[in-house]
Design a protein around this motif. Structure first.
Motif, PDB file in Angstrom:
ATOM      1  N   GLU A  57       0.133  -1.494   0.047  1.00  0.00           N
ATOM      2  CA  GLU A  57      -0.106  -0.347  -0.125  1.00  0.00           C
ATOM      3  C   GLU A  57       0.886   1.847  -0.190  1.00  0.00           C
ATOM      4  O   GLU A  57      -0.029   2.053  -0.214  1.00  0.00           O
ATOM      5  CB  GLU A  57      -1.620  -0.205   1.269  1.00  0.00           C
ATOM      6  N   ASP A  58       2.004   1.125   0.706  1.00  0.00           N
ATOM      7  CA  ASP A  58       2.758   2.558   0.390  1.00  0.00           C
ATOM      8  C   ASP A  58       3.831   2.110  -0.621  1.00  0.00           C
ATOM      9  O   ASP A  58       4.191   3.608  -0.480  1.00  0.00           O
ATOM     10  CB  ASP A  58       3.945   2.637   2.376  1.00  0.00           C
ATOM     11  N   MET A  59       4.091   1.189  -1.605  1.00  0.00           N
ATOM     12  CA  MET A  59       4.764   1.066  -2.165  1.00  0.00           C
ATOM     13  C   MET A  59       4.147   1.554  -3.671  1.00  0.00           C
ATOM     14  O   MET A  59       2.912   1.370  -3.887  1.00  0.00           O
ATOM     15  CB  MET A  59       6.055  -0.037  -2.303  1.00  0.00           C
ATOM     16  N   GLU A  60       5.745   1.807  -4.569  1.00  0.00           N
ATOM     17  CA  GLU A  60       5.006   2.608  -5.781  1.00  0.00           C
ATOM     18  C   GLU A  60       5.129   1.085  -6.439  1.00  0.00           C
ATOM     19  O   GLU A  60       5.244   0.261  -6.300  1.00  0.00           O
ATOM     20  CB  GLU A  60       6.143   3.332  -6.703  1.00  0.00           C
ATOM     21  N   ASP A  61       4.426   1.753  -7.777  1.00  0.00           N
ATOM     22  CA  ASP A  61       3.876   0.239  -8.231  1.00  0.00           C
ATOM     23  C   ASP A  61       5.139  -0.223  -9.118  1.00  0.00           C
ATOM     24  O   ASP A  61       5.163  -1.778  -9.215  1.00  0.00           O
ATOM     25  CB  ASP A  61       2.966   1.224  -9.940  1.00  0.00           C
ATOM     26  N   SER A  62       6.275   0.011  -9.209  1.00  0.00           N
ATOM     27  CA  SER A  62       7.737  -0.368  -9.810  1.00  0.00           C
ATOM     28  C   SER A  62       8.469  -1.272  -8.793  1.00  0.00           C
ATOM     29  O   SER A  62       9.187  -2.612  -9.099  1.00  0.00           O
ATOM     30  CB  SER A  62       8.389   0.620 -10.863  1.00  0.00           C
ATOM     31  N   GLY A  63       7.820  -0.729  -7.383  1.00  0.00           N
ATOM     32  CA  GLY A  63       8.284  -1.812  -6.214  1.00  0.00           C
ATOM     33  C   GLY A  63       7.723  -3.185  -6.094  1.00  0.00           C
ATOM     34  O   GLY A  63       8.363  -3.764  -5.699  1.00  0.00           O
ATOM     35  N   ARG A  64       6.222  -2.899  -6.265  1.00  0.00           N
ATOM     36  CA  ARG A  64       6.184  -4.139  -5.562  1.00  0.00           C
ATOM     37  C   ARG A  64       6.187  -5.631  -6.180  1.00  0.00           C
ATOM     38  O   ARG A  64       5.867  -6.029  -5.655  1.00  0.00           O
ATOM     39  CB  ARG A  64       4.073  -3.787  -5.434  1.00  0.00           C
ATOM     40  N   LEU A  65       6.312  -6.222  -7.178  1.00  0.00           N
ATOM     41  CA  LEU A  65       6.604  -7.396  -7.576  1.00  0.00           C
ATOM     42  C   LEU A  65       7.594  -7.113  -6.757  1.00  0.00           C
ATOM     43  O   LEU A  65       7.721  -8.667  -6.449  1.00  0.00           O
ATOM     44  CB  LEU A  65       7.190  -7.220  -8.939  1.00  0.00           C
ATOM     45  N   SER A  66       8.586  -6.949  -5.753  1.00  0.00           N
ATOM     46  CA  SER A  66      10.066  -7.315  -5.641  1.00  0.00           C
ATOM     47  C   SER A  66       9.402  -7.975  -4.234  1.00  0.00           C
ATOM     48  O   SER A  66      10.610  -8.440  -3.170  1.00  0.00           O
ATOM     49  CB  SER A  66      10.924  -6.093  -5.367  1.00  0.00           C
ATOM     50  N   LEU A  67       8.530  -7.014  -3.402  1.00  0.00           N
ATOM     51  CA  LEU A  67       8.321  -7.342  -2.190  1.00  0.00           C
ATOM     52  C   LEU A  67       7.015  -8.461  -2.353  1.00  0.00           C
ATOM     53  O   LEU A  67       7.575  -9.270  -1.406  1.00  0.00           O
ATOM     54  CB  LEU A  67       7.651  -6.257  -1.569  1.00  0.00           C
ATOM     55  N   VAL A  68       6.573  -9.007  -3.678  1.00  0.00           N
ATOM     56  CA  VAL A  68       6.202  -9.905  -3.746  1.00  0.00           C
ATOM     57  C   VAL A  68       7.173 -11.615  -3.600  1.00  0.00           C
ATOM     58  O   VAL A  68       7.231 -12.257  -3.055  1.00  0.00           O
ATOM     59  CB  VAL A  68       5.534 -10.315  -4.844  1.00  0.00           C
ATOM     60  N   THR A  69       8.255 -10.740  -4.579  1.00  0.00           N
ATOM     61  CA  THR A  69       9.349 -11.506  -4.822  1.00  0.00           C
ATOM     62  C   THR A  69       9.744 -12.099  -3.204  1.00  0.00           C
ATOM     63  O   THR A  69      10.254 -13.277  -3.316  1.00  0.00           O
ATOM     64  CB  THR A  69      10.273 -11.638  -5.842  1.00  0.00           C
ATOM     65  N   GLN A  70      10.269 -11.632  -2.629  1.00  0.00           N
ATOM     66  CA  GLN A  70      10.903 -11.870  -1.015  1.00  0.00           C
ATOM     67  C   GLN A  70       9.617 -12.089  -0.578  1.00  0.00           C
ATOM     68  O   GLN A  70      10.589 -13.853  -0.561  1.00  0.00           O
ATOM     69  CB  GLN A  70      11.432 -10.434  -0.997  1.00  0.00           C
ATOM     70  N   PHE A  71       8.939 -12.432  -0.896  1.00  0.00           N
ATOM     71  CA  PHE A  71       8.088 -13.015   0.545  1.00  0.00           C
ATOM     72  C   PHE A  71       8.012 -14.522  -0.041  1.00  0.00           C
ATOM     73  O   PHE A  71       7.836 -15.130   0.837  1.00  0.00           O
ATOM     74  CB  PHE A  71       6.815 -12.079   0.338  1.00  0.00           C
ATOM     75  N   ALA A  72       8.074 -15.439  -1.085  1.00  0.00           N
ATOM     76  CA  ALA A  72       7.441 -15.603  -2.085  1.00  0.00           C
ATOM     77  C   ALA A  72       9.079 -16.390  -2.149  1.00  0.00           C
ATOM     78  O   ALA A  72       8.766 -17.854  -1.819  1.00  0.00           O
ATOM     79  CB  ALA A  72       7.201 -15.897  -3.599  1.00  0.00           C
ATOM     80  N   GLY A  73      10.128 -15.640  -2.104  1.00  0.00           N
ATOM     81  CA  GLY A  73      11.248 -16.480  -1.964  1.00  0.00           C
ATOM     82  C   GLY A  73      11.527 -17.081  -0.505  1.00  0.00           C
ATOM     83  O   GLY A  73      12.050 -18.106  -0.104  1.00  0.00           O
ATOM     84  N   LYS A  74      11.501 -16.022   1.022  1.00  0.00           N
ATOM     85  CA  LYS A  74      10.925 -16.239   2.011  1.00  0.00           C
ATOM     86  C   LYS A  74      10.806 -17.870   2.407  1.00  0.00           C
ATOM     87  O   LYS A  74      11.061 -18.469   3.049  1.00  0.00           O
ATOM     88  CB  LYS A  74      10.839 -15.586   3.306  1.00  0.00           C
ATOM     89  N   TRP A  75       9.229 -18.392   2.332  1.00  0.00           N
ATOM     90  CA  TRP A  75       8.833 -18.968   2.033  1.00  0.00           C
ATOM     91  C   TRP A  75       8.332 -19.570   1.143  1.00  0.00           C
ATOM     92  O   TRP A  75       7.732 -21.074   1.608  1.00  0.00           O
ATOM     93  CB  TRP A  75       7.027 -18.251   2.639  1.00  0.00           C
ATOM     94  N   ASN A  76       8.950 -20.088  -0.152  1.00  0.00           N
ATOM     95  CA  ASN A  76       8.912 -21.395  -0.822  1.00  0.00           C
ATOM     96  C   ASN A  76       7.522 -20.983  -1.319  1.00  0.00           C
ATOM     97  O   ASN A  76       7.249 -22.356  -1.003  1.00  0.00           O
ATOM     98  CB  ASN A  76      10.196 -22.027  -0.269  1.00  0.00           C
ATOM     99  N   ALA A  77       6.988 -20.231  -1.590  1.00  0.00           N
ATOM    100  CA  ALA A  77       5.463 -20.804  -1.135  1.00  0.00           C
ATOM    101  C   ALA A  77       4.975 -19.570  -2.862  1.00  0.00           C
ATOM    102  O   ALA A  77       5.592 -18.847  -3.832  1.00  0.00           O
ATOM    103  CB  ALA A  77       4.663 -19.464  -0.552  1.00  0.00           C
TER     104      ALA A  77
END
Length: 471
Positions: A57-77
């Motif tokens: 919600e606080d991030m611009e459009d260009s940075g949201r994919l990296s947040l999703v990638t980090q979450f998926a990488g941490k949880w292998n999800a």
């Protein structure tokens, strides 16, 4: 029933207790570990989803994919994020070849095992329809319904960790068993060793062995017990020793009484027989005994001697008793002068000089009557047996009261019998000189009763005798 020894009993109790603790702890690990691990993972997943939504919600459009990638990488999800018209998707869980469910749908074909929601985030523990590892399904709606986050997280890591722990439980149980055996042996030895020492020493004490002593240094109640046993044994030995001394003393007193009675019966028999013979002859008017005026005074004199002898026998029997009178503080110099005064007149009539040198005050604590009897009998004895024109000296030497008189020294073969009742060493020392052989016997009895040391010896130059009392 056969008694079990203390060491194996202590070992069994200690080992059994430790095995119960090991079994309970392993059982708790087996039961609680999956539940606790699952609870922690679910809470952490919920926190990460909440943080991801806030960051998006606080991030611009260009940075949201990296947040999703980090979450998926941490949880292998597998994760799908739809927000503000944009969709972000990452499928790391499917890369492993295991597709638990269609996260784009509503999971209607999935059996939910457990579900938790706080109104914003819903975390479900769901069963894998393909029969593989169960998974967490998380769903979060953005504020204002601008989008959602849906993710699927495998529980494979949890189940692998739990399986590993359960697999090593038998090993840890075996190691704990070995440690329990070693500890139980050491603990049992530490506890039973001082008790065995006390047991062995008390067996020696039971046989009244000399030198029996419990030497235990555990700094606890066992050491206190050993000290109490030692004190009790010391008290017992002392009591036995005192009883033996008392028995020996009673035996000596009985022997003295027997000797006194035997000697008294012999000594009393002579005047009684003489008086009886004279009275009988006077009654029959036989020969010279017709003159009553001569023999009646002789009878009276013999009876007076008999009365004096009976009084001294009674004094001798009382000399062994210390319960007749309490101890009192006595000024010895004053007491000696007081007792010596009447004997000075008797000594003066015989040409004997009595010299006393006890000028300073000297206090002692004994029964007054018994000390008076000792001093009186010694003065009577010295006056009776001092040579005419001789001297009697009474003085203090430190804590020793000394009586010296000029006389013919008593031979050593007679001196060892001088304290026997009615003993007179030679013809010059008979009842005609005023003595009956009880004076020194009474002195000896009183001093032994009061536990006062004394000696009776000839003087160095053989000029007389010396009686020394160590007060």
């Amino acid at each position: 029933m056969k008694k079990r020894k203390l060491f194996p009993k202590t070992f069994l109790y200690t080992f059994s207790l430790m095995m119960v603790i090991v079994a309970v702890s392993h059982l708790l690990i087996y039961i609680l570990l999956p539940t606790v691990y699952n609870y922690r993972q679910r809470n952490e997943l919920e926190s990460d989803i909440e943080r991801l939504c806030e960051d998006i919600e606080d991030m611009e459009d260009s940075g949201r994919l990296s947040l999703v990638t980090q979450f998926a990488g941490k949880w292998n999800a597998d994760i799908v994020v739809k927000y503000d018209g944009y969709t972000y998707e990452m499928n790391l869980l499917n890369a492993g070849g295991s597709e638990p469910a269609d996260i784009h749908g509503n999971m209607e074909n999935v059996d939910v095992i457990a579900e938790k929601t706080d109104g914003r985030i819903k975390i479900s523990l769901s069963q894998n329809p393909k029969g593989k590892t169960d998974f967490f399904y998380g769903e979060r709606i953005f504020s204002g319904e601008k989008g959602y986050v849906k993710t699927t997280v495998s529980r494979q890591q949890i189940e692998d960790a739990v399986s590993t722990v359960i697999m090593i439980l038998p090993v840890t149980a075996f190691v704990c068993t070995i440690v329990s055996i070693v500890f139980a042996l050491l603990y049992s030895h530490m506890i039973t060793k001082p008790i065995k020492q006390i047991s062995d020493v008390t067996k020696q004490m039971q046989e009244l062995s000399s030198g029996a002593y419990c030497e235990v240094h555990t700094h606890d109640e066992i050491e206190t017990l050993a000290d109490n046993v030692n004190r009790m044994y010391d008290s017992l030995i002392k009591t036995i020793h005192d009883l033996e001394q008392e028995i020996h003393k009673v035996e000596e007193m009985e022997v003295q009484k027997t000797n006194l009675l035997r000697s008294a019966s012999h000594e009393l028999k002579t005047p009684v027989t003489a008086v009886n013979a004279m009275l009988e002859n006077m009654i029959l008017d036989v020969g010279k005994y017709k003159d009553h005026s001569v023999y009646l005074p002789k009878c009276k004199m013999l009876m007076e001697q008999l009365s004096v002898m009976i009084k001294e026998i009674l004094d001798a029997s009382k000399a062994e008793r210390t319960d007749m009178e309490d101890d009192e503080e006595i000024d010895l110099s004053e007491l000696v002068e007081q007792i010596a005064e009447p004997y000075r007149m008797i000594a003066k009539s015989k040409g004997i000089c009595i010299k006393t040198d006890i000028s300073k005050q000297f206090m002692i604590t004994y029964p007054v009557s018994m000390i008076k009897k000792v001093i009186s009998n010694l003065l009577s004895n010295t006056v009776s047996y001092t040579s005419k024109g001789g001297t009697i000296r009474i003085y203090l030497d430190g804590e020793k009261l000394i009586f010296e008189n000029d006389c013919v020294p008593i031979p050593s073969e007679y001196l060892k019998h001088i304290f026997e009742p009615f003993y007179r060493p030679d013809d010059s020392r008979d009842r005609n000189t005023g003595g009956n052989g009880l004076g020194l016997y009474i002195v000896d009895t009183i001093l032994k009763t009061l536990q006062i040391s004394y000696s009776f010896t000839a003087m160095e130059n053989d000029s007389g005798m010396r009686f020394m009392i160590e007060l």
